[in-house]
Design an enzyme around this catalytic site. Structure first.
Site, PDB file in Angstrom:
ATOM      1  N   ASN A   9      40.251  33.579  32.771  1.00  0.00           N
ATOM      2  CA  ASN A   9      39.363  34.733  32.703  1.00  0.00           C
ATOM      3  C   ASN A   9      40.093  35.841  31.951  1.00  0.00           C
ATOM      4  OD1 ASN A   9      37.559  36.804  33.111  1.00  0.00           O
ATOM      5  ND2 ASN A   9      37.986  37.021  35.299  1.00  0.00           N
ATOM      6  N   TRP A  10      39.653  36.113  30.734  1.00  0.00           N
ATOM      7  CA  TRP A  10      40.351  37.085  29.894  1.00  0.00           C
ATOM      8  C   TRP A  10      40.003  38.535  30.236  1.00  0.00           C
ATOM      9  CZ3 TRP A  10      39.881  34.586  24.324  1.00  0.00           C
ATOM     10  CH2 TRP A  10      40.591  33.379  24.321  1.00  0.00           C
ATOM     11  N   LYS A  11      38.973  38.721  31.042  1.00  0.00           N
ATOM     12  CA  LYS A  11      38.571  40.064  31.484  1.00  0.00           C
ATOM     13  C   LYS A  11      38.387  40.985  30.266  1.00  0.00           C
ATOM     14  CE  LYS A  11      40.909  39.204  35.859  1.00  0.00           C
ATOM     15  NZ  LYS A  11      41.691  39.761  36.984  1.00  0.00           N
ATOM     16  N   HIS A  97      32.878  37.576  40.638  1.00  0.00           N
ATOM     17  CA  HIS A  97      34.301  37.898  40.641  1.00  0.00           C
ATOM     18  C   HIS A  97      34.536  39.159  41.457  1.00  0.00           C
ATOM     19  CE1 HIS A  97      38.286  39.068  39.207  1.00  0.00           C
ATOM     20  NE2 HIS A  97      38.434  37.812  38.831  1.00  0.00           N
ATOM     21  N   GLU A  99      36.204  41.710  41.023  1.00  0.00           N
ATOM     22  CA  GLU A  99      36.119  42.971  40.282  1.00  0.00           C
ATOM     23  C   GLU A  99      34.667  43.375  40.060  1.00  0.00           C
ATOM     24  OE1 GLU A  99      40.366  41.986  38.139  1.00  0.00           O
ATOM     25  OE2 GLU A  99      38.497  41.727  37.013  1.00  0.00           O
ATOM     26  N   GLU A 169      39.236  33.352  45.669  1.00  0.00           N
ATOM     27  CA  GLU A 169      40.221  34.328  45.210  1.00  0.00           C
ATOM     28  C   GLU A 169      40.534  35.318  46.321  1.00  0.00           C
ATOM     29  OE1 GLU A 169      38.582  36.248  41.729  1.00  0.00           O
ATOM     30  OE2 GLU A 169      36.884  37.023  42.840  1.00  0.00           O
ATOM     31  N   GLY A 175      46.029  40.231  40.448  1.00  0.00           N
ATOM     32  CA  GLY A 175      46.636  41.291  39.657  1.00  0.00           C
ATOM     33  C   GLY A 175      47.722  42.057  40.384  1.00  0.00           C
ATOM     34  N   SER A 215      46.874  35.195  41.065  1.00  0.00           N
ATOM     35  CA  SER A 215      48.234  35.278  40.513  1.00  0.00           C
ATOM     36  C   SER A 215      48.915  33.917  40.382  1.00  0.00           C
ATOM     37  CB  SER A 215      49.097  36.223  41.360  1.00  0.00           C
ATOM     38  OG  SER A 215      48.573  37.535  41.336  1.00  0.00           O
ATOM     39  N   GLY A 236      44.033  34.662  35.639  1.00  0.00           N
ATOM     40  CA  GLY A 236      43.833  35.960  35.025  1.00  0.00           C
ATOM     41  C   GLY A 236      44.879  36.251  33.970  1.00  0.00           C
ATOM     42  N   GLY A 237      45.849  37.078  34.305  1.00  0.00           N
ATOM     43  CA  GLY A 237      46.838  37.533  33.341  1.00  0.00           C
ATOM     44  C   GLY A 237      47.572  36.430  32.602  1.00  0.00           C
TER      45      GLY A 237
END
Length: 252
Positions: A9-11, A97, A99, A169, A175, A215, A236-237
């Protein structure tokens, strides 16, 4: 045997050229990898989806959307519909998600409507859910997860679950650098499968892929993915680094 999945997920990251470049590098890195029963997925921003779909052609990389609106069309400024996604070759969407739930106040009821649209339009959803730190500390995490699933998904029929990928999640591990232990991930994934079995059947519960999202890094991916009820990850990151993402893929 359930499908293994590694989804990035590049957000809100990467412009058009950056998205194309990342996909090009990823294609090159995995082209010699047979992957077997593993799906590799990336989710760029809306404005880069079309270019990303073209960049991923003739590769093992699937491009999916980060969200969509439940309406087919109408006065919903700034939103994107299922038909719009399908028109550019996107047939899978991430829904719910943390967020989206936190920053945009998405409710279980709205997500149930989005799931109905996904099925109506013959799409696939990566459905996200999970508890916040307060729920975990109070021992309420199982009840919260069960409620999220029941409210958004349990109105569906058993046959509909072939179009659903679940992504658990723990919100406290997104994050933050914090990660649920492999045993904690397995405990929750097994619980999720048990409540699906109770609502539907063993066949439905055993067939659905459940991803862990919190993470995940190359250093912990192998241990997490080794658990019997963990079928991959929503990343994610680390998905923004080809080296890290490929390291996670190779850990499946």
């Amino acid at each position: 045997m359930r499908t293994k999945i590694v989804a990035g997920n590049w957000k809100l990251n990467k412009d058009k050229e950056g998205s194309k470049s990342l996909i090009k590098e990823l294609k090159k890195a995995i082209q010699e990898n047979p992957l077997q029963d593993t799906r590799v997925i990336v989710a760029p921003t809306f404005v880069n989806l079309s270019a990303s779909v073209k960049a991923a052609k003739k590769s093992k990389i699937e491009v999916v959307a980060q969200n969509m609106h439940q309406a087919i069309n109408g006065a919903y400024t700034g939103e994107v519909s299922a038909d719009m996604l399908k028109a550019i070759g996107v047939a899978t969407v991430i829904l719910g998600h943390s967020e989206r739930r936190t920053y945009f106040n998405e409710t279980d009821a709205a997500l149930a409507e989005k799931m109905n649209t996904v099925l109506e339009k013959e799409m696939e959803a990566i459905f996200c859910f999970g508890e916040v730190l307060e729920d975990r500390k109070s021992g309420n995490h199982f009840a919260v997860v069960e409620s999220q699933l029941k409210n958004a998904l349990f109105h569906l029929e058993g046959k509909d679950w072939s179009s659903i990928i679940l992504a658990y999640e723990p919100v406290w591990a997104i994050g933050t650098g914090e990660t649920a232990s492999a045993d904690q991930a397995q405990e929750m994934h097994a619980f999720i499968r048990s409540i699906i079995e109770k609502q539907y059947s063993t066949a439905v519960a055993e067939a659905v892929s459940i991803l862990y999202g919190g993470s995940v890094k190359p250093s912990n991916a192998e241990e997490i993915f080794s658990k019997p009820d963990v079928d991959g990850g929503l990343i994610g990151g680390a998905a923004l680094s080809v080296a890290d993402f490929v390291g996670i893929i190779n850990a499946i």
